[in-house]
Write a protein that holds these residues in place. Sequence first.
Motif, PDB file in Angstrom:
ATOM      1  N   ILE A  30       0.645  20.064  -1.008  1.00  0.00           N
ATOM      2  CA  ILE A  30       0.666  17.934  -1.720  1.00  0.00           C
ATOM      3  C   ILE A  30      -0.238  18.399  -2.128  1.00  0.00           C
ATOM      4  CG2 ILE A  30      -0.510  16.332   0.255  1.00  0.00           C
ATOM      5  CD1 ILE A  30       0.521  17.599   2.659  1.00  0.00           C
ATOM      6  N   PHE A  31      -1.157  19.014  -2.205  1.00  0.00           N
ATOM      7  CA  PHE A  31      -2.320  18.949  -3.169  1.00  0.00           C
ATOM      8  C   PHE A  31      -1.927  18.629  -4.866  1.00  0.00           C
ATOM      9  CE2 PHE A  31      -4.770  21.074  -0.266  1.00  0.00           C
ATOM     10  CZ  PHE A  31      -5.886  19.798   0.222  1.00  0.00           C
ATOM     11  N   LYS A  32      -0.795  19.637  -5.143  1.00  0.00           N
ATOM     12  CA  LYS A  32      -0.126  19.419  -6.534  1.00  0.00           C
ATOM     13  C   LYS A  32       0.145  17.696  -6.514  1.00  0.00           C
ATOM     14  CE  LYS A  32       0.901  23.963  -7.392  1.00  0.00           C
ATOM     15  NZ  LYS A  32       2.177  24.950  -7.739  1.00  0.00           N
ATOM     16  N   LEU A  33       0.956  17.718  -5.901  1.00  0.00           N
ATOM     17  CA  LEU A  33       1.252  15.878  -5.960  1.00  0.00           C
ATOM     18  C   LEU A  33       0.601  15.199  -6.614  1.00  0.00           C
ATOM     19  CD1 LEU A  33       3.846  14.293  -5.030  1.00  0.00           C
ATOM     20  CD2 LEU A  33       3.583  13.957  -2.675  1.00  0.00           C
ATOM     21  N   ILE A  41      -0.112   6.985  -4.811  1.00  0.00           N
ATOM     22  CA  ILE A  41       0.031   6.057  -4.593  1.00  0.00           C
ATOM     23  C   ILE A  41       1.197   5.734  -3.899  1.00  0.00           C
ATOM     24  CG2 ILE A  41       0.652   3.728  -5.370  1.00  0.00           C
ATOM     25  CD1 ILE A  41      -1.430   4.007  -8.083  1.00  0.00           C
ATOM     26  N   VAL A  42       2.102   6.814  -4.180  1.00  0.00           N
ATOM     27  CA  VAL A  42       3.904   6.820  -3.940  1.00  0.00           C
ATOM     28  C   VAL A  42       3.193   7.564  -2.353  1.00  0.00           C
ATOM     29  CG1 VAL A  42       5.692   8.059  -3.641  1.00  0.00           C
ATOM     30  CG2 VAL A  42       5.292   6.209  -5.219  1.00  0.00           C
ATOM     31  N   PHE A  43       2.516   8.591  -2.219  1.00  0.00           N
ATOM     32  CA  PHE A  43       2.049   9.449  -1.312  1.00  0.00           C
ATOM     33  C   PHE A  43       1.095   8.476  -0.162  1.00  0.00           C
ATOM     34  CE2 PHE A  43      -0.391  12.600   0.927  1.00  0.00           C
ATOM     35  CZ  PHE A  43       0.698  13.637   1.763  1.00  0.00           C
ATOM     36  N   MET A  44       0.261   8.122  -0.853  1.00  0.00           N
ATOM     37  CA  MET A  44      -0.538   7.495   0.460  1.00  0.00           C
ATOM     38  C   MET A  44       0.121   5.951   1.127  1.00  0.00           C
ATOM     39  SD  MET A  44      -2.936   9.203  -0.005  1.00  0.00           S
ATOM     40  CE  MET A  44      -4.277   8.328   0.676  1.00  0.00           C
ATOM     41  N   THR A  45       0.862   5.436   0.466  1.00  0.00           N
ATOM     42  CA  THR A  45       1.602   4.551   0.997  1.00  0.00           C
ATOM     43  C   THR A  45       2.626   4.513   1.255  1.00  0.00           C
ATOM     44  OG1 THR A  45       1.684   3.180  -1.287  1.00  0.00           O
ATOM     45  CG2 THR A  45       3.306   2.730   0.519  1.00  0.00           C
ATOM     46  N   ILE A  50       4.018   5.395   7.774  1.00  0.00           N
ATOM     47  CA  ILE A  50       3.543   6.220   9.319  1.00  0.00           C
ATOM     48  C   ILE A  50       2.614   6.164  10.113  1.00  0.00           C
ATOM     49  CG2 ILE A  50       4.181   8.718   9.719  1.00  0.00           C
ATOM     50  CD1 ILE A  50       5.532   9.509   7.513  1.00  0.00           C
ATOM     51  N   THR A  51       1.691   6.059  10.035  1.00  0.00           N
ATOM     52  CA  THR A  51       0.426   6.320  10.392  1.00  0.00           C
ATOM     53  C   THR A  51       0.651   4.535  11.643  1.00  0.00           C
ATOM     54  OG1 THR A  51      -0.682   7.035   8.991  1.00  0.00           O
ATOM     55  CG2 THR A  51      -1.869   5.802  11.172  1.00  0.00           C
TER      56      THR A  51
END
Length: 65
Positions: A30-33, A41-45, A50-51
Motif C-alpha cells: 500500500i505504501f508503494k502504491l 487518487i484511485v486508492f483514496m477514492t 468503501i467507508t
Amino acid sequence: MSNFWINLYKFPRFLISVLIGFFLTTFQPIFKLLKNKKERIVFMTIIVIITVLCYRIIQIMTDNI
C-alpha cells in the motif's frame, strides 16, 4: 522448570515482533502504491467509497436513516 518461566517472559516480546512484522508486510504494498500520484487518487477514492458504503449499510441495518 526455570526454562518454562524464561520462555514465558520472552513471549510478549515475540508477540509484539510478530504483530509488527505482520503489519509491515501487509501495508508495504500500500505504501508503494501511494508513491504514484495517479494511483494515490484511485486508492483514496476506493477507500472513501468503501467507508461510505459500510456506513450506509450499518445505518440501514440499524434503521437509523
